[in-house]
Enzyme design. Sequence first.
Site, mmCIF file in Angstrom:
data_model
loop_
_atom_site.group_PDB
_atom_site.id
_atom_site.type_symbol
_atom_site.label_atom_id
_atom_site.label_comp_id
_atom_site.label_asym_id
_atom_site.label_seq_id
_atom_site.Cartn_x
_atom_site.Cartn_y
_atom_site.Cartn_z
ATOM 1 N N THR A 144 0.840 -1.203 0.000
ATOM 2 C CA THR A 144 0.000 0.000 0.000
ATOM 3 C C THR A 144 0.874 1.251 0.000
ATOM 4 O O THR A 144 1.955 1.247 0.592
ATOM 5 C CB THR A 144 -0.901 -0.020 1.251
ATOM 6 O OG1 THR A 144 -1.765 -1.150 1.162
ATOM 7 C CG2 THR A 144 -1.740 1.239 1.376
ATOM 8 N N SER A 162 2.054 5.217 -2.078
ATOM 9 C CA SER A 162 2.309 5.835 -3.384
ATOM 10 C C SER A 162 3.379 5.081 -4.179
ATOM 11 O O SER A 162 3.343 5.092 -5.414
ATOM 12 C CB SER A 162 2.716 7.301 -3.187
ATOM 13 O OG SER A 162 3.856 7.410 -2.357
ATOM 14 N N ASP A 168 6.195 -4.117 -1.019
ATOM 15 C CA ASP A 168 5.526 -3.051 -0.281
ATOM 16 C C ASP A 168 6.475 -1.862 -0.120
ATOM 17 O O ASP A 168 7.696 -2.010 -0.249
ATOM 18 C CB ASP A 168 5.113 -3.586 1.107
ATOM 19 C CG ASP A 168 3.970 -2.801 1.720
ATOM 20 O OD1 ASP A 168 3.623 -1.724 1.202
ATOM 21 O OD2 ASP A 168 3.418 -3.273 2.733
ATOM 22 N N LYS A 185 6.784 1.215 9.048
ATOM 23 C CA LYS A 185 5.720 1.259 8.062
ATOM 24 C C LYS A 185 4.439 1.737 8.740
ATOM 25 O O LYS A 185 4.347 1.739 9.954
ATOM 26 C CB LYS A 185 5.515 -0.130 7.446
ATOM 27 C CG LYS A 185 6.633 -0.518 6.496
ATOM 28 C CD LYS A 185 6.416 -1.878 5.840
ATOM 29 C CE LYS A 185 5.062 -2.073 5.245
ATOM 30 N NZ LYS A 185 4.639 -1.012 4.302
ATOM 31 N N GLY A 192 2.759 4.700 7.494
ATOM 32 C CA GLY A 192 2.449 6.084 7.145
ATOM 33 C C GLY A 192 1.143 6.177 6.369
ATOM 34 O O GLY A 192 0.421 7.164 6.454
ATOM 35 N N GLY A 193 0.833 5.112 5.628
ATOM 36 C CA GLY A 193 -0.421 5.067 4.874
ATOM 37 C C GLY A 193 -1.529 4.349 5.625
ATOM 38 O O GLY A 193 -2.567 4.023 5.043
ATOM 39 N N GLU A 215 -0.652 -5.037 6.323
ATOM 40 C CA GLU A 215 0.679 -5.205 5.713
ATOM 41 C C GLU A 215 1.524 -6.183 6.522
ATOM 42 O O GLU A 215 2.220 -7.032 5.957
ATOM 43 C CB GLU A 215 1.392 -3.854 5.621
ATOM 44 C CG GLU A 215 0.782 -2.927 4.590
ATOM 45 C CD GLU A 215 1.392 -1.536 4.602
ATOM 46 O OE1 GLU A 215 1.347 -0.876 3.553
ATOM 47 O OE2 GLU A 215 1.896 -1.092 5.645
#
Length: 227
Positions: free
Chosen positions: A25, A27, A81, A94, A96-97, A103
């Site tokens: 997940t 950008s 990822d 991990k 941030g999204g 994940e």
Amino acid sequence: MNLKQMAGIEAATYVKNGMIVGLGTGSTAKYMVDEIGRRVKEENLEIIGVTTSKATEKQALELGIPLKSIDEVPYVDITIDGADEVSADFHGIKGGGAALLFEKIVATYSKKNIWIVDESKQVEKLGAFPLPVEVIPYGSQQLMHLFEAKGFQPTLRKTEDNTVLITDGGHYIIDLQLDVIEDPMALGAYLDQLVGVVEHGLFLQVVSTVIVGSESGPETVHNPAAD
Ligand code: 5RP
């Protein structure tokens, strides 16, 4: 091509026919999913995708990538990822999204984990990026007080319209501003045993390969501890 796109497209070359592929997940991962979608369409690549968020699921479905849930597959061959920080000893932050829980579940059942980052994500020690901690809403203010007392500078994550962010799993996220994490293993173990904490964004001893998008091209770095 930007650096995230460069890393995403390079990582997609690790995906082969017949694989069950964890789709990350964010950008950077979005570029990788686009490239896998292109290969499914143009090269008849046959894979099963396992997504790590509703956002990636939507993207993959639009691209025509066949999907199964993590509970419908025996294992995942490879998961690709993004990451918010990768340390020199291959630990990562991990989330941030806001997808850290799913994940981490998909990463845990993956034979190989690849992270795709631009060079700005490489750090000596973790901690400049706020560490996300996913918590049950009930009792979350008590955890905020606890983290405050520990000097962790907690913030309850909000959405752009200033409402409390709800993760795909129905939880809140508390971001901890730690600046430098001297002992990620000890911090991870501490967070793991807190009541009400569902998961945290420290991904320790998870990644085997990091693909870094840099001005000179994609650089692939292998974690010697993963061999
Ligand atoms: C989502 C994540 C992302 O992989 C991480 O935040 C990196 O995102 P981006 O590629 O957009 O910088 O952990 O929960």
